[in-house]
Scaffold this motif. Sequence first.
Motif, short mmCIF file in Angstrom:
data_model
loop_
_atom_site.label_atom_id
_atom_site.label_comp_id
_atom_site.label_asym_id
_atom_site.label_seq_id
_atom_site.Cartn_x
_atom_site.Cartn_y
_atom_site.Cartn_z
N HIS A 1 0.81 -1.21 0.00
CA HIS A 1 0.00 0.00 0.00
C HIS A 1 0.85 1.27 0.00
O HIS A 1 0.32 2.37 -0.13
N ASN A 2 2.15 1.12 0.13
CA ASN A 2 3.06 2.27 0.08
C ASN A 2 3.72 2.43 -1.28
O ASN A 2 4.66 3.19 -1.42
N PHE A 3 3.24 1.70 -2.30
CA PHE A 3 3.88 1.72 -3.62
C PHE A 3 4.05 3.14 -4.15
O PHE A 3 5.06 3.46 -4.75
N THR A 4 3.08 3.99 -3.90
CA THR A 4 3.18 5.36 -4.42
C THR A 4 4.37 6.10 -3.81
O THR A 4 4.85 7.06 -4.38
N ASP A 5 4.84 5.63 -2.66
CA ASP A 5 5.99 6.27 -2.02
C ASP A 5 7.32 5.89 -2.69
O ASP A 5 8.31 6.58 -2.51
N TYR A 6 7.34 4.79 -3.42
CA TYR A 6 8.59 4.33 -4.03
C TYR A 6 8.83 5.10 -5.32
O TYR A 6 8.14 4.91 -6.30
N GLU A 7 9.85 5.96 -5.27
CA GLU A 7 10.19 6.74 -6.46
C GLU A 7 11.10 5.98 -7.39
O GLU A 7 11.06 6.16 -8.59
N ILE A 8 11.98 5.17 -6.80
CA ILE A 8 13.06 4.55 -7.57
C ILE A 8 12.92 3.04 -7.56
O ILE A 8 12.78 2.43 -6.50
N ILE A 9 12.93 2.47 -8.74
CA ILE A 9 13.01 1.02 -8.90
C ILE A 9 14.46 0.76 -9.33
O ILE A 9 14.87 1.15 -10.42
N TYR A 10 15.21 0.14 -8.44
CA TYR A 10 16.66 -0.07 -8.62
C TYR A 10 16.87 -1.52 -9.08
O TYR A 10 16.60 -2.44 -8.33
N LEU A 11 17.31 -1.69 -10.31
CA LEU A 11 17.49 -3.02 -10.88
C LEU A 11 18.98 -3.35 -10.98
O LEU A 11 19.73 -2.65 -11.65
N VAL A 12 19.38 -4.41 -10.29
CA VAL A 12 20.76 -4.86 -10.30
C VAL A 12 20.77 -6.22 -10.97
O VAL A 12 20.50 -7.24 -10.34
N MET A 13 21.00 -6.20 -12.27
CA MET A 13 21.00 -7.44 -13.03
C MET A 13 21.89 -7.32 -14.24
O MET A 13 22.04 -6.22 -14.78
N PRO A 14 22.49 -8.42 -14.65
CA PRO A 14 23.38 -8.37 -15.81
C PRO A 14 22.58 -8.16 -17.09
O PRO A 14 21.37 -8.35 -17.14
N GLY A 15 23.31 -7.79 -18.13
CA GLY A 15 22.71 -7.59 -19.44
C GLY A 15 23.56 -6.61 -20.22
O GLY A 15 24.61 -6.18 -19.77
N GLU A 16 23.10 -6.29 -21.40
CA GLU A 16 23.82 -5.35 -22.26
C GLU A 16 22.81 -4.52 -23.04
O GLU A 16 21.70 -4.98 -23.30
N GLY A 17 23.24 -3.33 -23.41
CA GLY A 17 22.44 -2.50 -24.30
C GLY A 17 21.00 -2.37 -23.89
O GLY A 17 20.66 -1.72 -22.93
N ASN A 18 20.14 -3.09 -24.59
CA ASN A 18 18.72 -2.96 -24.35
C ASN A 18 18.12 -4.25 -23.83
O ASN A 18 16.96 -4.54 -24.04
N ASN A 19 18.91 -5.07 -23.10
CA ASN A 19 18.35 -6.30 -22.54
C ASN A 19 18.88 -6.58 -21.14
O ASN A 19 19.85 -5.97 -20.71
N ILE A 20 18.20 -7.50 -20.45
CA ILE A 20 18.67 -7.99 -19.16
C ILE A 20 18.83 -9.49 -19.28
O ILE A 20 18.25 -10.12 -20.16
N CYS A 21 19.63 -10.06 -18.40
CA CYS A 21 19.87 -11.50 -18.43
C CYS A 21 19.47 -12.09 -17.07
O CYS A 21 19.98 -11.66 -16.04
N LEU A 22 18.56 -13.04 -17.10
CA LEU A 22 18.14 -13.75 -15.90
C LEU A 22 18.27 -15.24 -16.17
O LEU A 22 17.63 -15.76 -17.08
N ASN A 23 19.10 -15.90 -15.38
CA ASN A 23 19.26 -17.35 -15.48
C ASN A 23 19.64 -17.77 -16.91
O ASN A 23 19.08 -18.72 -17.46
N ASP A 24 20.56 -17.04 -17.51
CA ASP A 24 21.07 -17.30 -18.86
C ASP A 24 20.07 -17.04 -19.99
O ASP A 24 20.28 -17.44 -21.12
N TYR A 25 18.95 -16.41 -19.69
CA TYR A 25 17.98 -16.02 -20.72
C TYR A 25 17.98 -14.51 -20.83
O TYR A 25 18.00 -13.80 -19.82
N TYR A 26 17.96 -14.02 -22.07
CA TYR A 26 17.96 -12.58 -22.31
C TYR A 26 16.55 -12.09 -22.62
O TYR A 26 15.81 -12.75 -23.35
N TYR A 27 16.22 -10.93 -22.04
CA TYR A 27 14.92 -10.31 -22.25
C TYR A 27 15.16 -8.86 -22.64
O TYR A 27 15.91 -8.15 -21.97
N SER A 28 14.51 -8.43 -23.72
CA SER A 28 14.70 -7.06 -24.17
C SER A 28 13.91 -6.12 -23.26
O SER A 28 12.95 -6.52 -22.60
N LEU A 29 14.34 -4.87 -23.24
CA LEU A 29 13.60 -3.88 -22.45
C LEU A 29 12.21 -3.66 -23.02
O LEU A 29 11.29 -3.28 -22.29
#
Length: 186
Positions: free
Chosen positions: A62-90
């Motif tokens: 219920h405090n979601f509106t208070d969260y200004e920043i979503i901080y993502l710490v994950m590997p990837g390159e350019g316009n994708n992220i890598c989770l468990n050896d799978y790449y997902y585009s932004l």
Amino acid sequence: MDSDTFIFCLEAVADVETHTTTEVVKNLEQLAFEQGITSIYKTCDTIEGLEESLNTLLYEDHNFTDYEIIYLVMPGEGNNICLNDYYYSLEEIAELFEGKMTGKILHFANAKVLDLDEEEAQYFLDITGARAVSGYGMGFNKLTSSSLDKVFFSLFEEQDNIVEIVEELYEKHYALCKLLDFRLYY
């Protein structure tokens, strides 16, 4: 700024069942202790885990509106992220969270190089409703972005204008901003 800064951090790990205290956790604890910046820390090892964590934040916190920043710490390159050896585009990530990030700032640590062209950045912002996406053009090379991330987050305590925050970040830490190639898409 009227309210405190709140950060939701999602870190990619090899296995969510293995619990370790990462550098990210230590830095978030330090931000809380030294500057009173509140954060929620979660880990994910799959795209489903990423989606579930963000949906839990969206629909059950219920405090979601208070969260200004979503901080993502994950590997990837350019316009994708890598989770468990799978790449997902932004673009795929944007479609998962269509209209759900209104007013939020998504910040990527330098575990992932953030390199978007104007069209990709605008698509992500338009689809998610995010206020801005930030990160680094220089990936992790024995130098994490954690110290600059902490300064970036703390500047939100003083003001709300993202452009002024980035200008101040460059004024105070120009060499590090240039070395890590800090980037902002808004």
